[in-house]
Motif scaffolding. Sequence first.
Motif, PDB file in Angstrom:
ATOM      1  N   GLU A   1       0.808  -1.230  -0.030  1.00  0.00           N
ATOM      2  CA  GLU A   1       0.000  -0.015  -0.109  1.00  0.00           C
ATOM      3  C   GLU A   1       0.971   1.263   0.189  1.00  0.00           C
ATOM      4  N   ASP A   2       0.478   2.122  -0.923  1.00  0.00           N
ATOM      5  CA  ASP A   2       1.268   3.628  -0.963  1.00  0.00           C
ATOM      6  C   ASP A   2       2.990   3.207  -1.216  1.00  0.00           C
ATOM      7  N   GLY A   3       3.149   2.137  -1.851  1.00  0.00           N
ATOM      8  CA  GLY A   3       4.517   2.199  -2.099  1.00  0.00           C
ATOM      9  C   GLY A   3       5.291   1.358  -1.097  1.00  0.00           C
ATOM     10  N   LEU A   4       4.808   0.816  -0.185  1.00  0.00           N
ATOM     11  CA  LEU A   4       5.392   0.059   0.997  1.00  0.00           C
ATOM     12  C   LEU A   4       4.858  -1.384   1.059  1.00  0.00           C
ATOM     13  N   ILE A   5       5.483  -2.478   1.635  1.00  0.00           N
ATOM     14  CA  ILE A   5       4.869  -3.596   2.061  1.00  0.00           C
ATOM     15  C   ILE A   5       4.649  -3.568   3.561  1.00  0.00           C
ATOM     16  N   ILE A   6       3.144  -3.597   3.515  1.00  0.00           N
ATOM     17  CA  ILE A   6       2.514  -3.516   4.946  1.00  0.00           C
ATOM     18  C   ILE A   6       2.179  -4.772   5.641  1.00  0.00           C
ATOM     19  N   GLY A   7       2.225  -5.779   4.988  1.00  0.00           N
ATOM     20  CA  GLY A   7       1.849  -7.112   5.367  1.00  0.00           C
ATOM     21  C   GLY A   7       2.613  -8.201   4.911  1.00  0.00           C
ATOM     22  N   ASP A   8       2.989  -9.293   5.829  1.00  0.00           N
ATOM     23  CA  ASP A   8       3.774 -10.599   5.225  1.00  0.00           C
ATOM     24  C   ASP A   8       2.995 -11.540   6.144  1.00  0.00           C
ATOM     25  N   GLU A   9       2.160 -12.515   5.399  1.00  0.00           N
ATOM     26  CA  GLU A   9       1.586 -13.609   6.194  1.00  0.00           C
ATOM     27  C   GLU A   9       1.697 -14.974   5.474  1.00  0.00           C
TER      28      GLU A   9
END
Length: 262
Positions: free
Chosen positions: A231-239
């Motif tokens: 989101e918005d150019g950043l990884i915000i989740g890693d599941e």
Amino acid sequence: HQDRSSDGICPMNPSIMLDAVDIVKELGQGAGKVRALKGVSLELKAGELTLLMGPSGSGKTTLLSILGCILAPSAGSVTIAGERADGLDAEALAALRRRHIGFVFQSYNLFPTLNASENVRLALDVRGIKAAETIARAEAALREVGLGHRLKSYPRNMSGGEQQRVAVARALAGRPSVLLADEPTAALDSENGHAVMQLLSQIAKDQSRAVLAVTHDPRTHAYADRILKIEDGLIIGDERRAETRENITKIDVKKKKRKANG
């Protein structure tokens, strides 16, 4: 990420097919410049199907293009099967892409005047592979995706799901280290969408290859070993999803019950 030397280079773990570090991508010029990616780092491991999910404008397509050596990052590094991609000119980047990357797109991009085998062979021809070997590799790839009986069929005589399988075979025939799929189920109905995801899940079991699919389709979740959210150019989740195989089994059971009930 693993420990890195003073120059930032990561000693390549054989199980890591792709390693991206602090990827930044700026688009446009002057006042219109936009930072589409703001420092993305990720690893893709062999034997895994990873999903990359995010809303429109999140940067997922830009990231896929950089991982696939189509775009060069403004900053950061990409290493594929031990080979660094950053700093290469366009010709060297294309050569790296041909050696290590396979693409599957939302639209099948098949030539209507070529049969399934010929469509797959075309991707091998551009790699300079000899004709006799292209025939054998195309047939092997089509059998791997369950289309051994469709070698001579033309796209117009195939379902959407079958055409997407030809596209997957075309990507596999090059024996890529990394298979990248861009919205592979978007143009398919539910049954064919599940079939293609089942196929990608099976392909991802190969310990010499990593598979990454960009998608917004919630039907794909159950097939993933890992889900990344951008989101918005950043990884915000890693599941990581340990229950993936159990989910797939449940889906198969449900499909069989529906067929049995007519």
